[in-house]
Design an enzyme around this catalytic site. Sequence first.
Site, mmCIF file in Angstrom:
data_model
loop_
_atom_site.group_PDB
_atom_site.id
_atom_site.type_symbol
_atom_site.label_atom_id
_atom_site.label_comp_id
_atom_site.label_asym_id
_atom_site.label_seq_id
_atom_site.Cartn_x
_atom_site.Cartn_y
_atom_site.Cartn_z
ATOM 1 N N GLN B 259 0.826 -1.208 0.000
ATOM 2 C CA GLN B 259 0.000 0.000 0.000
ATOM 3 C C GLN B 259 0.857 1.253 0.000
ATOM 4 O O GLN B 259 0.555 2.228 -0.674
ATOM 5 C CB GLN B 259 -0.941 0.036 1.218
ATOM 6 C CG GLN B 259 -2.046 -0.983 1.156
ATOM 7 C CD GLN B 259 -2.772 -0.970 -0.178
ATOM 8 O OE1 GLN B 259 -3.385 0.033 -0.532
ATOM 9 N NE2 GLN B 259 -2.680 -2.060 -0.922
ATOM 10 N N HIS B 262 1.933 3.007 -3.273
ATOM 11 C CA HIS B 262 0.979 3.703 -4.146
ATOM 12 C C HIS B 262 1.237 5.200 -4.204
ATOM 13 O O HIS B 262 1.192 5.817 -5.260
ATOM 14 C CB HIS B 262 -0.463 3.497 -3.655
ATOM 15 C CG HIS B 262 -1.121 2.279 -4.228
ATOM 16 N ND1 HIS B 262 -1.380 2.152 -5.566
ATOM 17 C CD2 HIS B 262 -1.579 1.147 -3.642
ATOM 18 C CE1 HIS B 262 -1.977 0.986 -5.779
ATOM 19 N NE2 HIS B 262 -2.110 0.349 -4.640
#
Lengths: 429, 429
Positions: B259, B262
């Site tokens: 994550q 990103h």
Amino acid sequence: MQMLDASAADFAENFDRVVNARRESADNVSRDVADILSRIRARGDEALADLTMKLDGHHFSSDEDWRVPAWRCERAYEELDGELRDALDLAAARIRSYHEAQKPGPRDYTDDIGMRLGHRWTPVDAAGVYVPGGRAAYPSSLLMNAIPARVAGVERLVAVTPTPKGEMNPLVLAAAHIAGIDEIWRVGGAQAIGALAYGTQRIAPVDVITGPGNAWVAEAKRQVFGTVGIDMIAGPSEILVIADDKNDPAWIAADLLSQAEHDPSSQSILITDSADFAAQVEDQVDVQAAMLATGKTARAAWDAHGAIITVASLDDAIPLANRLAAEHVELAVDDPEALFAKLRHAGSVFLGRMVPEAVGDYVAGPNHVLPTGRRARFASGLSVLDFMKRTSFIEAGPDALAAVGPAAIALAEAEGLPAHAQSIRLRLK
Amino acid sequence: MQMLDASAADFAENFDRVVNARRESADNVSRDVADILSRIRARGDEALADLTMKLDGHHFSSDEDWRVPAWRCERAYEELDGELRDALDLAAARIRSYHEAQKPGPRDYTDDIGMRLGHRWTPVDAAGVYVPGGRAAYPSSLLMNAIPARVAGVERLVAVTPTPKGEMNPLVLAAAHIAGIDEIWRVGGAQAIGALAYGTQRIAPVDVITGPGNAWVAEAKRQVFGTVGIDMIAGPSEILVIADDKNDPAWIAADLLSQAEHDPSSQSILITDSADFAAQVEDQVDVQAAMLATGKTARAAWDAHGAIITVASLDDAIPLANRLAAEHVELAVDDPEALFAKLRHAGSVFLGRMVPEAVGDYVAGPNHVLPTGRRARFASGLSVLDFMKRTSFIEAGPDALAAVGPAAIALAEAEGLPAHAQSIRLRLK
């Protein structure tokens, strides 16, 4: 009122004008609302008290000035006229029953590669319902907003309502008792929406805000959207009646007037295949409007936004109805099902000659909070889904991961996300 | 990265800070966006061409400068590397299959008083998908937005994507071919959202707009909400991993980094009941981040927004998880079901040790467009429902009307709406 004939040369142009008429307030309130919201965010109850004094003429000195105690709602319910109390109870029971059956179920299945997939629905923790003061303080509207939230399983249900100069509406309090509202705060306008969204010292924030309101309330909901969930932006009410000449023109006129009496911006449209019937309905509207206590509003709406459209065949009404995407559509014809099958966009449909729209406003069961202003093209009426959310889930063992992992790695690398690829690659070793 | 111990005296305060950290751009773009939207409304294609030249450096001279022809998408698909093409096909097939099963059914029943009630779901006529250019131009995202629309039965499916200096992303074109996009317009930003919502000479308006974008795109979607339907406002991605010490710390570190890579605003949080395991994961994050091509972004996100929280027991993780209401939650424990049963707020949940979140991004089937920034408290992932709407219906004969009509009359009169009452009274005679 405009009388249009679908066979006329200029019909397309005139009909476009009806479809695209702006009936919603174009007030530019967004800066005022942004200012009010930032004041509530910064100063909480203090700002709420200032704004409520200034805008509603209501001063908070005791706790009861802030919040209506539960016993007041119970007393308002007990003091209601018996027939009215029974009517509210009947409405609540039928709304509850319809929405109970609307609760969505979970999904949980294992697919062909052995991956378990599905979703689960859960209620939001807290919901806030806006209840307008003044002309549009409708107890039925409180029931239509609050009961679906309760049915969804929302634990904390809050209402906000302005009480101008301290005045409260006993019917609204009685409805709050029936719906089981947990907290009623005596605030309104954009400031009430801000308090619900951001919370103040006294008012804990909620997760979803629904309910009708004026242009300030609607704009405030739009601005807090994303901080909380909201229902659709609502505009003036509207009805489209598709009727043949076997109807009593007085009935159809009453149906048209029942939307027109809401607001001078409301819209009532009749489509019929009989010019004679059209003329009779027009006469009946005039006769009935003259006798109504709400005649002035109804007359203003009918004159400004009403329309009667004659078509060669009732089938020709359907493409027009799909363009209008009306909030309420009555199909007062012999075979309503045949027309309904071709109708793509409508908030709620009333099948046959014996269900005037007003039945749906109160006691049928389906929600009366419906998309207006052509929004039935993409929006639905309020439902338990507005107070719930879906969590998806995925479970896999080594075999399922092996079956799809390499494809995920290829895609992650193509998208330039190597840690995504790595998280799968490590597990495939 | 913050290391928090749930037993520390200042934990509540520090955890509040993690929950309430503002990771979303607070750029005040609302006036710029309002200006762009009003220009598109007033001047259509001319404004679109001006803004696209100015903001994307892309000039429209031929038709192909406006719109990508279908053969280009087909060719991009055919020219893809075989493994990647198979991976996109697999992803599309699995997304389609999951969403097919998600299609809602009608309801149609007659209740105890003989009133027929129910609802019907229909697709919107046209949907628009925003596909960002540049760093976030993900073909997987196009599939996740477009396939549910197609499954819902949307007839006209439009994509808009900026092509800065004319550059197109072949992976996105190939995905558009797979998803069966009908039109791809080479426009982006708030101006593309305006074109989809209001229409221009070349681009017909749509009914629903979905898809990720920058702050301008998000604000434009908020401003056109009500003219069209939109999906949730999206913020930076986030993951919460709840893990015991039986996991491989390298796997969990990779999940956290997946994550973090990103965007510098992404958030990765680990909650564990083992301080030793916490330290091992921290080390592994450092080791792996140093080797990633996306390491700089991942490092920035982890340093600014990452957290590792140690709790006495994994049950203590659940109230924290409910506060965080994270987009992605991994339950990497022996009995994930037990924790899942108590989890109230999450976008998507990954059960067990063998499903890293990245599987859900690409090939599992459930949608990867999920609520961020604590919005899982009230919002759901994208689904076929976002491209459909519900029409309720009511049918009654004289007996059913007689059973509830008097109550509706009482309520209408109490609300000061006599035409409503009259429309029922006439039929009861």
